[in-house]
Design a protein around this motif. Sequence first.
Motif, short mmCIF file in Angstrom:
data_model
loop_
_atom_site.label_atom_id
_atom_site.label_comp_id
_atom_site.label_asym_id
_atom_site.label_seq_id
_atom_site.Cartn_x
_atom_site.Cartn_y
_atom_site.Cartn_z
N TYR A 41 -6.06 -0.52 2.86
CA TYR A 41 -6.30 -1.37 4.03
C TYR A 41 -5.19 -2.42 4.12
O TYR A 41 -4.60 -2.80 3.11
CB TYR A 41 -7.69 -2.00 3.96
N PRO A 42 -4.90 -2.89 5.34
CA PRO A 42 -3.75 -3.80 5.54
C PRO A 42 -3.87 -5.18 4.90
O PRO A 42 -2.93 -5.64 4.26
CB PRO A 42 -3.63 -3.91 7.05
N ALA A 43 -4.99 -5.88 5.09
CA ALA A 43 -5.04 -7.28 4.63
C ALA A 43 -6.47 -7.76 4.43
O ALA A 43 -7.30 -7.65 5.33
CB ALA A 43 -4.33 -8.19 5.64
N ALA A 44 -6.72 -8.33 3.26
CA ALA A 44 -8.02 -8.91 2.95
C ALA A 44 -8.36 -10.01 3.94
O ALA A 44 -7.49 -10.73 4.41
CB ALA A 44 -8.02 -9.47 1.53
N MET A 45 -9.63 -10.12 4.25
CA MET A 45 -10.21 -11.19 5.05
C MET A 45 -9.80 -11.17 6.53
O MET A 45 -9.97 -12.17 7.21
CB MET A 45 -9.96 -12.56 4.40
N THR A 46 -9.27 -10.05 7.01
CA THR A 46 -9.03 -9.89 8.44
C THR A 46 -10.26 -9.19 9.01
O THR A 46 -11.01 -8.54 8.28
CB THR A 46 -7.74 -9.08 8.71
N PRO A 47 -10.50 -9.29 10.31
CA PRO A 47 -11.74 -8.74 10.87
C PRO A 47 -11.98 -7.25 10.58
O PRO A 47 -13.05 -6.87 10.11
CB PRO A 47 -11.61 -9.01 12.37
#
Length: 157
Positions: A41-47
Amino acid sequence: MTAPVRLEVGDIAPLFTLPDSTGKPVALSEYAGQRVLVYFYPAAMTPGCTKEACDFRDNLAELNEAGVAVIGISPDKPEKLAKFVERDQLNFPLLSDPEKKVLTAYGAYGEKKLYGKVVTGVIRSTFLIDADGRIAAAMYNVRATGHVAKIRRDLSL
């Protein structure tokens, strides 16, 4: 657009050892003899990534009952992953790949279209690795919403 390497069913899963959210090294070889879902996944804590991680969290018991472990991998540093794990009470390992070596080995990093533009980044992807360490399913460009339900339906988990 240059296509990244694409793994296919039957390929040997690239081995890796990466730090988890606490900095502890986790190796794919620790899961030898069992099935494991590895998702990128691209980035933690993004929607979108939060929605996907919480979906795995909420379905983890059923996946584990089907004999499948779950590992999430992103380019985020362990400190950010620790905040993500704590904030969303994630109950499976999140691994850090800031150099994007594992992402690249799985074909989960490269050129992709984002809002009609070609960009280089994480290609949201999921792999089911069988007990023998081979790719049993390779899913590229997956959607965060409804992804776990689709996996469970498509793979009869």
